[in-house]
Design a protein around this motif. Structure first.
Motif, PDB file in Angstrom:
ATOM      1  N   THR A  62      35.034  19.279  -9.574  1.00 42.02           N
ATOM      2  CA  THR A  62      35.972  19.596  -8.317  1.00 42.02           C
ATOM      3  C   THR A  62      34.834  19.113  -7.146  1.00 42.02           C
ATOM      4  O   THR A  62      33.535  19.204  -7.285  1.00 42.02           O
ATOM      5  N   PRO A  63      35.337  19.135  -5.931  1.00 44.99           N
ATOM      6  CA  PRO A  63      34.719  18.679  -4.909  1.00 44.99           C
ATOM      7  C   PRO A  63      33.707  19.873  -4.830  1.00 44.99           C
ATOM      8  O   PRO A  63      32.354  19.338  -4.386  1.00 44.99           O
ATOM      9  N   GLU A  64      33.995  21.032  -5.010  1.00 37.12           N
ATOM     10  CA  GLU A  64      32.712  22.178  -4.640  1.00 37.12           C
ATOM     11  C   GLU A  64      31.540  21.978  -5.884  1.00 37.12           C
ATOM     12  O   GLU A  64      30.655  22.163  -5.509  1.00 37.12           O
ATOM     13  N   VAL A  65      32.210  21.766  -6.956  1.00 36.17           N
ATOM     14  CA  VAL A  65      31.170  21.632  -8.096  1.00 36.17           C
ATOM     15  C   VAL A  65      30.118  20.411  -7.642  1.00 36.17           C
ATOM     16  O   VAL A  65      28.955  20.498  -7.897  1.00 36.17           O
ATOM     17  N   VAL A  66      30.789  19.175  -7.532  1.00 33.69           N
ATOM     18  CA  VAL A  66      29.791  18.340  -6.877  1.00 33.69           C
ATOM     19  C   VAL A  66      28.915  18.698  -5.801  1.00 33.69           C
ATOM     20  O   VAL A  66      27.654  18.261  -5.995  1.00 33.69           O
ATOM     21  N   GLU A  67      29.357  19.080  -4.835  1.00 34.16           N
ATOM     22  CA  GLU A  67      28.577  19.457  -3.495  1.00 34.16           C
ATOM     23  C   GLU A  67      27.470  20.502  -4.009  1.00 34.16           C
ATOM     24  O   GLU A  67      26.397  20.445  -3.651  1.00 34.16           O
ATOM     25  N   LYS A  68      27.774  21.504  -4.817  1.00 30.64           N
ATOM     26  CA  LYS A  68      26.798  22.511  -5.410  1.00 30.64           C
ATOM     27  C   LYS A  68      25.775  21.900  -6.055  1.00 30.64           C
ATOM     28  O   LYS A  68      24.595  22.029  -6.092  1.00 30.64           O
ATOM     29  N   PHE A  69      26.062  20.868  -7.049  1.00 31.78           N
ATOM     30  CA  PHE A  69      25.367  20.205  -7.924  1.00 31.78           C
ATOM     31  C   PHE A  69      24.406  19.467  -7.289  1.00 31.78           C
ATOM     32  O   PHE A  69      23.002  19.569  -7.497  1.00 31.78           O
ATOM     33  N   LEU A  70      24.878  18.567  -6.254  1.00 29.85           N
ATOM     34  CA  LEU A  70      23.996  17.706  -5.127  1.00 29.85           C
ATOM     35  C   LEU A  70      22.929  18.582  -4.633  1.00 29.85           C
ATOM     36  O   LEU A  70      21.674  18.174  -4.159  1.00 29.85           O
ATOM     37  N   ARG A  71      23.252  19.705  -4.103  1.00 24.79           N
ATOM     38  CA  ARG A  71      22.439  20.583  -3.470  1.00 24.79           C
ATOM     39  C   ARG A  71      21.418  21.193  -4.305  1.00 24.79           C
ATOM     40  O   ARG A  71      20.129  21.238  -4.076  1.00 24.79           O
ATOM     41  N   ALA A  72      21.581  21.442  -5.450  1.00 25.46           N
ATOM     42  CA  ALA A  72      20.773  21.868  -6.616  1.00 25.46           C
ATOM     43  C   ALA A  72      19.928  20.959  -6.923  1.00 25.46           C
ATOM     44  O   ALA A  72      18.445  21.124  -7.357  1.00 25.46           O
ATOM     45  N   LEU A  73      19.934  19.720  -6.773  1.00 23.09           N
ATOM     46  CA  LEU A  73      19.255  18.551  -7.213  1.00 23.09           C
ATOM     47  C   LEU A  73      17.992  18.266  -5.968  1.00 23.09           C
ATOM     48  O   LEU A  73      17.036  17.524  -6.439  1.00 23.09           O
ATOM     49  N   ILE A 117      17.687  20.108 -16.637  1.00 18.77           N
ATOM     50  CA  ILE A 117      18.789  20.231 -17.837  1.00 18.77           C
ATOM     51  C   ILE A 117      19.560  21.397 -17.493  1.00 18.77           C
ATOM     52  O   ILE A 117      20.852  21.788 -17.514  1.00 18.77           O
ATOM     53  N   GLN A 118      18.942  22.550 -17.254  1.00 21.66           N
ATOM     54  CA  GLN A 118      19.484  23.830 -16.902  1.00 21.66           C
ATOM     55  C   GLN A 118      20.445  23.754 -15.698  1.00 21.66           C
ATOM     56  O   GLN A 118      21.352  24.224 -15.764  1.00 21.66           O
ATOM     57  N   VAL A 119      20.139  23.003 -14.615  1.00 17.90           N
ATOM     58  CA  VAL A 119      20.652  22.755 -13.532  1.00 17.90           C
ATOM     59  C   VAL A 119      21.985  22.275 -14.052  1.00 17.90           C
ATOM     60  O   VAL A 119      23.333  22.574 -13.360  1.00 17.90           O
TER      61      VAL A 119
END
Length: 144
Positions: A62-73, A117-119
């Protein structure tokens, strides 16, 4: 969703999937007038691409998942293309990560790769069949 400059940006599988679904729903609302052979071929390609992408991890994003993932990187200092590779492919091993990140061994420690990998596995949903397999494995372990 709108693409500002077609040749200036790289799109994730999630964005391509969303764009094709949007185009598909728009064309089906307009009705079926005389459709040229080229339009028919484009509709087939779009349909097949959507069908394929829905079987990949992007089908669950979802857009929210993608945004959260990019912030976590952010702490990993990755390039845009490396982030895109990780988002699209959802690697689960250090070997896969090493194939996607240039000069990975020089840029990331073993601990950072494990953390990456955990992220990836904690934020990005897995492939649709994978979620069911993991649930079955857990149930088998509980029975034994």
């Amino acid at each position: 969703m709108e693409v500002i400059k077609e040749s200036a940006a790289m799109l994730s599988n999630f964005e391509v999937h969303a764009l094709l679904k949007e185009l598909q729903s728009g064309s089906s609302q307009r009705g079926k007038k005389s459709i040229s052979k080229k339009q028919q071929n484009l509709a087939t390609i779009s349909y097949e691409t959507i069908k394929y992408l829905e079987k990949t991890p992007c089908g669950l994003q979802t857009p929210e998942v993608v945004e959260k993932f990019l912030r976590a990187l952010t702490p990993f200092s990755l390039t845009k293309s490396e982030k895109l590779q990780l988002l699209n492919h959802r690697p689960k091993t250090t070997v896969e990560i090493m194939a996607m990140i240039e000069e990975c061994e020089e840029r990331l420690t073993e601990e950072q790769m494990e953390s990456l990998i955990q992220v990836i596995t904690s934020i990005l949903p897995g492939e649709q069949g994978e979620e069911e397999e993991e649930g079955e494995e857990e149930m088998e372990g509980e029975e034994g």
